[in-house]
Design an enzyme around this catalytic site. Structure first.
Site, PDB file in Angstrom:
ATOM      1  N   HIS A 269     -24.750  21.905  -3.101  1.00 19.01           N
ATOM      2  CA  HIS A 269     -25.232  21.005  -4.149  1.00 19.01           C
ATOM      3  C   HIS A 269     -26.257  21.731  -4.997  1.00 19.01           C
ATOM      4  O   HIS A 269     -27.032  22.530  -4.484  1.00 19.01           O
ATOM      5  CB  HIS A 269     -25.873  19.755  -3.532  1.00 19.01           C
ATOM      6  CG  HIS A 269     -25.922  18.608  -4.492  1.00 19.01           C
ATOM      7  ND1 HIS A 269     -26.934  18.455  -5.391  1.00 19.01           N
ATOM      8  CD2 HIS A 269     -25.044  17.596  -4.696  1.00 19.01           C
ATOM      9  CE1 HIS A 269     -26.688  17.368  -6.107  1.00 19.01           C
ATOM     10  NE2 HIS A 269     -25.555  16.834  -5.716  1.00 19.01           N
ATOM     11  N   ASP A 323     -19.553  13.884  -1.036  1.00 17.05           N
ATOM     12  CA  ASP A 323     -18.096  13.841  -1.005  1.00 17.05           C
ATOM     13  C   ASP A 323     -17.493  14.209   0.344  1.00 17.05           C
ATOM     14  O   ASP A 323     -16.291  14.080   0.543  1.00 17.05           O
ATOM     15  CB  ASP A 323     -17.532  14.804  -2.070  1.00 17.05           C
ATOM     16  CG  ASP A 323     -17.812  14.287  -3.463  1.00 17.05           C
ATOM     17  OD1 ASP A 323     -17.577  13.100  -3.700  1.00 17.05           O
ATOM     18  OD2 ASP A 323     -18.286  15.069  -4.300  1.00 17.05           O
TER      19      ASP A 323
HETATM   20  C1  LIG Z   1     -21.701  21.706  -5.862  1.00 16.86           C
HETATM   21  C2  LIG Z   1     -21.603  23.123  -6.421  1.00 16.86           C
HETATM   22  C3  LIG Z   1     -20.665  23.083  -7.647  1.00 16.86           C
HETATM   23  C4  LIG Z   1     -22.993  23.599  -6.840  1.00 16.86           C
HETATM   24  O1  LIG Z   1     -22.817  24.757  -7.577  1.00 16.86           O
HETATM   25  P1  LIG Z   1     -23.985  25.770  -7.972  1.00 16.86           P
HETATM   26  O2  LIG Z   1     -25.309  25.118  -7.865  1.00 16.86           O
HETATM   27  O3  LIG Z   1     -23.584  26.365  -9.271  1.00 16.86           O
HETATM   28  O4  LIG Z   1     -23.936  26.837  -6.802  1.00 16.86           O
HETATM   29  P2  LIG Z   1     -22.960  28.101  -6.746  1.00 16.86           P
HETATM   30  O5  LIG Z   1     -21.533  27.681  -6.911  1.00 16.86           O
HETATM   31  O6  LIG Z   1     -23.476  29.142  -7.691  1.00 16.86           O
HETATM   32  O7  LIG Z   1     -23.198  28.570  -5.256  1.00 16.86           O
HETATM   33  C5  LIG Z   1     -24.319  29.351  -4.823  1.00 16.86           C
HETATM   34  C6  LIG Z   1     -23.879  30.210  -3.661  1.00 16.86           C
HETATM   35  O8  LIG Z   1     -23.485  29.380  -2.561  1.00 16.86           O
HETATM   36  C7  LIG Z   1     -22.101  29.537  -2.262  1.00 16.86           C
HETATM   37  N1  LIG Z   1     -21.511  28.210  -2.094  1.00 16.86           N
HETATM   38  C8  LIG Z   1     -21.823  27.106  -2.810  1.00 16.86           C
HETATM   39  N2  LIG Z   1     -21.083  26.068  -2.398  1.00 16.86           N
HETATM   40  C9  LIG Z   1     -20.295  26.541  -1.409  1.00 16.86           C
HETATM   41  C10 LIG Z   1     -19.306  25.947  -0.615  1.00 16.86           C
HETATM   42  N3  LIG Z   1     -18.968  24.666  -0.764  1.00 16.86           N
HETATM   43  N4  LIG Z   1     -18.672  26.695   0.302  1.00 16.86           N
HETATM   44  C11 LIG Z   1     -18.988  27.992   0.451  1.00 16.86           C
HETATM   45  N5  LIG Z   1     -19.933  28.630  -0.279  1.00 16.86           N
HETATM   46  C12 LIG Z   1     -20.571  27.901  -1.205  1.00 16.86           C
HETATM   47  C13 LIG Z   1     -21.494  30.218  -3.483  1.00 16.86           C
HETATM   48  O9  LIG Z   1     -20.343  30.956  -3.149  1.00 16.86           O
HETATM   49  C14 LIG Z   1     -22.640  31.067  -3.969  1.00 16.86           C
HETATM   50  O10 LIG Z   1     -22.701  32.209  -3.143  1.00 16.86           O
HETATM   51  P3  LIG Z   1     -23.172  33.632  -3.756  1.00 16.86           P
HETATM   52  O11 LIG Z   1     -24.593  33.419  -4.200  1.00 16.86           O
HETATM   53  O12 LIG Z   1     -23.031  34.580  -2.603  1.00 16.86           O
HETATM   54  O13 LIG Z   1     -22.235  33.915  -4.896  1.00 16.86           O
HETATM   55  C15 LIG Z   1     -21.038  24.100  -5.354  1.00 16.86           C
HETATM   56  O14 LIG Z   1     -21.866  24.059  -4.194  1.00 16.86           O
HETATM   57  C16 LIG Z   1     -19.593  23.790  -5.002  1.00 16.86           C
HETATM   58  O15 LIG Z   1     -18.682  24.272  -5.686  1.00 16.86           O
HETATM   59  N6  LIG Z   1     -19.362  22.995  -3.901  1.00 16.86           N
HETATM   60  C17 LIG Z   1     -18.026  22.619  -3.539  1.00 16.86           C
HETATM   61  C18 LIG Z   1     -17.552  21.447  -4.407  1.00 16.86           C
HETATM   62  C19 LIG Z   1     -18.230  20.151  -4.065  1.00 16.86           C
HETATM   63  O16 LIG Z   1     -18.327  19.768  -2.910  1.00 16.86           O
HETATM   64  N7  LIG Z   1     -18.651  19.454  -5.123  1.00 16.86           N
HETATM   65  C20 LIG Z   1     -19.279  18.139  -4.994  1.00 16.86           C
HETATM   66  C21 LIG Z   1     -20.706  18.162  -5.401  1.00 16.86           C
HETATM   67  S1  LIG Z   1     -21.495  16.613  -5.089  1.00 16.86           S
END
Ligand SMILES: CC(C)(COP(=O)(O)OP(=O)(O)OC[C@H]1O[C@@H](n2cnc3c(N)ncnc32)[C@H](O)[C@@H]1OP(=O)(O)O)[C@@H](O)C(=O)NCCC(=O)NCCS
Length: 382
Positions: A269, A323
């Protein structure tokens, strides 16, 4: 030349003042207008939560009665719109259907007789606020109608003596839900109703900032909510659970996914750096309904997923979010994966309209800048 700083994904950028929702991401706390979400869940239902988000205060008994009567009276979907629901191509996802149909609610007459006093008590313009608030019940009905149509079933009309959550379940299944089913669904709606400047709410506010109508803002909110990085994650979680199929396969499946550097849906998140408090509440709901239906496979698989991710990504603050468990609750209520995000939308409409109202109260059109990295000026002619 010094490098110009910018924030990818607007992380850490403050774009407005708001009095609707606050989140303590480090401690995992969520407040709607200063009330802790767990206290609201104990004491109040989705109708009260929607009232709170919009008007800023919890309703008195008299105000609640007026509001509930209004929501009940506005459960009216005209035949032309029902025809449109039934003509929608099945190839569209229900979220695309909702995004397309919401603007058609513009001209639906709204019976405001029961709430005129309420609006004048709060010094609000009854006409536009009434239309905005009517979207809560209209979208609840529309979602249930889209559900029936999508499954090739006849449309069920609203049930006047049921509350919002029970009526939605009734209009989907044709059966009056049990108290436990109603409570579980009602709490899911309250937990999904609002969450600050998330992608869909920000989208709705950007649209509202152009002075476009509320239906345009809400329809745009649906577009943003559809994506798997936002509301679409609960559907993806359930696809993952179905692919894993049994608790014994879970650890290997998740480890392989992490090894491939793929994200595990329902975790992570932007704001929470600990467990999402909504996930705690929904896990409790899932425990109750799973035991009631004697089906604990999903909750077992989900708990193993969380454990494996934590053991393998322990250095990163990746925890379960809203979720992660919600799809499994919907499954126990008989709602299939394609409709998980539409349920989220039917709840989030309360947050979107509160934000649209707040945006309009102190509006300035959103127009950020960007760092240009394209070609320098050049001639069209050779
Ligand atoms: C929610 C979300 C979009 C937040 O995105 P964000 O703040 O931009 O964070 P990032 O996508 O840049 O992730 C940061 C790091 O954590 C990792 N990470 C984040 N969510 C992850 C997940 N669900 N599973 C595995 N690794 C994850 C990323 O790979 C990244 O790693 P890195 O720094 O080595 O590249 C992201 O955590 C995600 O895609 N989660 C899965 C989808 C989800 O459940 N969405 C519902 C949100 S309520």
């Amino acid at each position: 030349m010094s490098k110009v700083e910018f924030s990818r994904g607007l992380e850490g950028v403050i774009v407005a003042e708001t009095g609707i929702c606050s989140i303590d991401g480090a401690k995992g706390k969520l407040y709607y207008r200063g009330y802790h979400i767990e206290d609201l869940l104990q004491e109040r239902d989705f109708e009260d939560v929607s009232f709170l988000l919009y008007f800023g205060e919890l309703p008195t008994t008299v105000q609640r009665n007026m509001f509930c009567e209004f929501l009940c009276k506005t459960r009216v979907i005209p035949q032309t719109l029902i025809d449109a629901v039934q003509r929608m191509p099945r190839s569209l996802h229900p979220m695309e259907v909702m995004q397309s149909l919401v603007p058609m609610l513009t001209n639906v007459p709204v019976d405001m007789s029961s709430v005129q006093k309420l609006f004048s008590d709060f010094g609000l313009d009854g006409d536009s606020c009434g239309r905005d608030l009517a979207l809560i019940s209209q979208i609840g009905c529309l979602t249930s109608m889209v559900y029936r149509s999508y499954h090739g079933k006849s449309i069920i009309l609203p049930h006047d003596s049921l509350g919002h959550a029970a009526n939605m379940l009734y209009m989907m299944s044709g059966k009056t839900p049990t108290q436990n089913e109603t409570k579980a669904f009602d709490q899911c709606l309250s937990l999904h109703a609002e969450h600050g400047f998330n992608a869909s709410t920000f989208t709705a506010r950007v649209v509202a900032s152009t002075l476009a109508p509320t239906v345009s803002a809400v329809s745009a909110g649906y577009g943003a909510l559809f994506g798997p990085l936002h509301g679409g994650a609960n559907e993806k979680v359930m696809q993952m659970v179905a692919a894993i199929a049994s608790p014994e396969h879970t650890e290997t499946w998740i480890k392989q996914r992490l090894k491939n550097k793929e994200k595990v849906m329902g975790l992570g998140h932007r704001v929470y750096k600990t467990r999402d408090p909504r996930a705690n509440a929904i896990e409790t709901l899932l425990e109750v309904v799973s035991e009631e239906h004697n089906n604990t496979t999903n909750i077992t698989i989900l708990r193993i997923i969380e454990k494996v991710v934590r053991e393998n990504l322990g250095d990163k603050p990746i925890h379960v979010n809203v979720d992660f468990f919600s799809g499994s609750v919907y499954e126990q209520l008989g709602i299939p994966p394609t409709f998980y995000t539409p349920m989220f939308g039917a709840a989030r409409v309360s947050g979107w309209i509160a934000h649209v109202r707040e945006q309009r109260s102190d509006n300035r059109i959103y127009r950020p800048g960007a760092l240009y990295i394209g070609p320098t000026p050049r001639n069209v002619t050779l």
